[in-house]
Design a protein around this motif. Structure first.
Motif, PDB file in Angstrom:
ATOM      1  N   MET A 141       0.813  -1.228   0.000  1.00  0.00           N
ATOM      2  CA  MET A 141       0.000   0.000   0.000  1.00  0.00           C
ATOM      3  C   MET A 141       0.844   1.274   0.000  1.00  0.00           C
ATOM      4  N   TYR A 142       1.947   1.262   0.754  1.00  0.00           N
ATOM      5  CA  TYR A 142       2.585   2.546   1.064  1.00  0.00           C
ATOM      6  C   TYR A 142       4.012   2.733   0.574  1.00  0.00           C
ATOM      7  N   LEU A 143       4.643   1.681   0.083  1.00  0.00           N
ATOM      8  CA  LEU A 143       6.049   1.849  -0.316  1.00  0.00           C
ATOM      9  C   LEU A 143       6.146   2.707  -1.574  1.00  0.00           C
ATOM     10  N   PRO A 144       7.078   3.689  -1.590  1.00  0.00           N
ATOM     11  CA  PRO A 144       7.217   4.545  -2.776  1.00  0.00           C
ATOM     12  C   PRO A 144       7.625   3.743  -4.016  1.00  0.00           C
ATOM     13  N   LYS A 145       7.277   4.289  -5.179  1.00  0.00           N
ATOM     14  CA  LYS A 145       7.531   3.584  -6.443  1.00  0.00           C
ATOM     15  C   LYS A 145       9.026   3.288  -6.633  1.00  0.00           C
ATOM     16  N   ALA A 146       9.878   4.242  -6.249  1.00  0.00           N
ATOM     17  CA  ALA A 146      11.324   4.036  -6.457  1.00  0.00           C
ATOM     18  C   ALA A 146      11.790   2.775  -5.724  1.00  0.00           C
ATOM     19  N   ALA A 147      11.327   2.602  -4.496  1.00  0.00           N
ATOM     20  CA  ALA A 147      11.712   1.414  -3.716  1.00  0.00           C
ATOM     21  C   ALA A 147      11.111   0.166  -4.338  1.00  0.00           C
ATOM     22  N   ARG A 148       9.854   0.257  -4.792  1.00  0.00           N
ATOM     23  CA  ARG A 148       9.195  -0.918  -5.408  1.00  0.00           C
ATOM     24  C   ARG A 148       9.953  -1.366  -6.656  1.00  0.00           C
ATOM     25  N   ASP A 149      10.434  -0.390  -7.418  1.00  0.00           N
ATOM     26  CA  ASP A 149      11.161  -0.734  -8.655  1.00  0.00           C
ATOM     27  C   ASP A 149      12.462  -1.465  -8.336  1.00  0.00           C
ATOM     28  N   VAL A 150      13.175  -0.987  -7.305  1.00  0.00           N
ATOM     29  CA  VAL A 150      14.449  -1.642  -6.942  1.00  0.00           C
ATOM     30  C   VAL A 150      14.173  -3.055  -6.410  1.00  0.00           C
ATOM     31  N   ILE A 151      13.107  -3.193  -5.612  1.00  0.00           N
ATOM     32  CA  ILE A 151      12.749  -4.527  -5.095  1.00  0.00           C
ATOM     33  C   ILE A 151      12.491  -5.478  -6.264  1.00  0.00           C
ATOM     34  N   ALA A 152      11.720  -5.009  -7.248  1.00  0.00           N
ATOM     35  CA  ALA A 152      11.397  -5.869  -8.399  1.00  0.00           C
ATOM     36  C   ALA A 152      12.676  -6.291  -9.122  1.00  0.00           C
ATOM     37  N   GLU A 153      13.550  -5.307  -9.363  1.00  0.00           N
ATOM     38  CA  GLU A 153      14.794  -5.596 -10.092  1.00  0.00           C
ATOM     39  C   GLU A 153      15.626  -6.648  -9.347  1.00  0.00           C
ATOM     40  N   ARG A 154      15.761  -6.472  -8.025  1.00  0.00           N
ATOM     41  CA  ARG A 154      16.621  -7.390  -7.259  1.00  0.00           C
ATOM     42  C   ARG A 154      15.973  -8.759  -7.082  1.00  0.00           C
ATOM     43  N   MET A 155      14.651  -8.807  -6.944  1.00  0.00           N
ATOM     44  CA  MET A 155      13.987 -10.113  -6.820  1.00  0.00           C
ATOM     45  C   MET A 155      14.024 -10.877  -8.146  1.00  0.00           C
ATOM     46  N   PHE A 156      13.861 -10.154  -9.256  1.00  0.00           N
ATOM     47  CA  PHE A 156      13.961 -10.823 -10.573  1.00  0.00           C
ATOM     48  C   PHE A 156      15.363 -11.412 -10.752  1.00  0.00           C
ATOM     49  N   ALA A 157      16.380 -10.616 -10.401  1.00  0.00           N
ATOM     50  CA  ALA A 157      17.767 -11.094 -10.545  1.00  0.00           C
ATOM     51  C   ALA A 157      17.993 -12.329  -9.672  1.00  0.00           C
ATOM     52  N   SER A 158      17.431 -12.305  -8.475  1.00  0.00           N
ATOM     53  CA  SER A 158      17.600 -13.435  -7.561  1.00  0.00           C
ATOM     54  C   SER A 158      16.921 -14.691  -8.114  1.00  0.00           C
ATOM     55  N   VAL A 159      15.728 -14.533  -8.660  1.00  0.00           N
ATOM     56  CA  VAL A 159      15.014 -15.699  -9.204  1.00  0.00           C
ATOM     57  C   VAL A 159      15.794 -16.287 -10.376  1.00  0.00           C
ATOM     58  N   ARG A 160      16.417 -15.411 -11.178  1.00  0.00           N
ATOM     59  CA  ARG A 160      17.227 -15.928 -12.294  1.00  0.00           C
ATOM     60  C   ARG A 160      18.356 -16.819 -11.752  1.00  0.00           C
ATOM     61  N   LYS A 161      18.979 -16.383 -10.649  1.00  0.00           N
ATOM     62  CA  LYS A 161      20.067 -17.192 -10.077  1.00  0.00           C
ATOM     63  C   LYS A 161      19.534 -18.505  -9.491  1.00  0.00           C
TER      64      LYS A 161
END
Ligand SMILES: [Fe+2]
Length: 168
Positions: A141-161
């Protein structure tokens, strides 16, 4: 290994997550980490030390990455509105890191016990259940978009590994 037995191996799987916000991303990442931990158990049952060492290293790094992302990008803001819940999550992360260290030593010494992986799995499940109820709905609900974007990028990278781990 021939293609048939390779495909029927429990460690051959594709995993994917979608960017539907932190709640879904983190919950899916927990699920994928859990399956990776189940694969570690399979290595133990098969007495496959080489695979266990290789897979454990990737699992360990990605579980630490998961907790680090939460600690850097979510917990500080969450702590401002729910200090006790945030402290409990940090404490659970500390316990998980300790259990990871203990399991890492067992793996390196080839003295891994199934109980050690099961303890890790139970700690992972407890952490996921608590975060699902508390921090993730708030982050959604409340996390700013900039933080959400970084979370997505790092979680995608982690899933690839982790997926590379699954594909061997
Ligand atoms: Fe988490």
């Amino acid at each position: 290994m021939n293609p048939t037995s390779y495909e029927s191996s429990p460690r051959v799987r594709q995993e994917a997550i979608t960017n539907d916000g932190p709640l879904i991303l983190f919950a899916e990442h927990h699920r994928i980490l859990r399956r990776a931990a189940e694969d570690l158990l399979a290595c133990c049952y098969e007495d496959n030390c080489r695979a266990l060492i290789a897979e454990f290293r990737i699992f360990e790094r990605q579980l630490i990455e998961h907790m680090t992302v939460e600690e850097e990008l979510v917990l500080p803001a969450f702590a401002a509105i729910a200090a006790e819940e945030a402290a409990a999550i940090l404490e659970a992360h500390r316990a998980l890191r300790k259990q990871l260290e203990r399991t890492a030593v067992d793996v390196e010494l080839h003295s891994i016990r199934i109980a050690s992986i099961r303890t890790l799995l139970a700690a992972l499940d407890a952490s996921a259940e608590h975060e699902d109820r508390t921090m993730y709905p708030w982050a959604q609900m409340y996390l700013p978009k900039a933080a959400r974007d970084v979370i997505a990028e790092r979680m995608f990278a982690s899933v690839r590994k982790l997926t590379r781990l699954a594909l061997g």
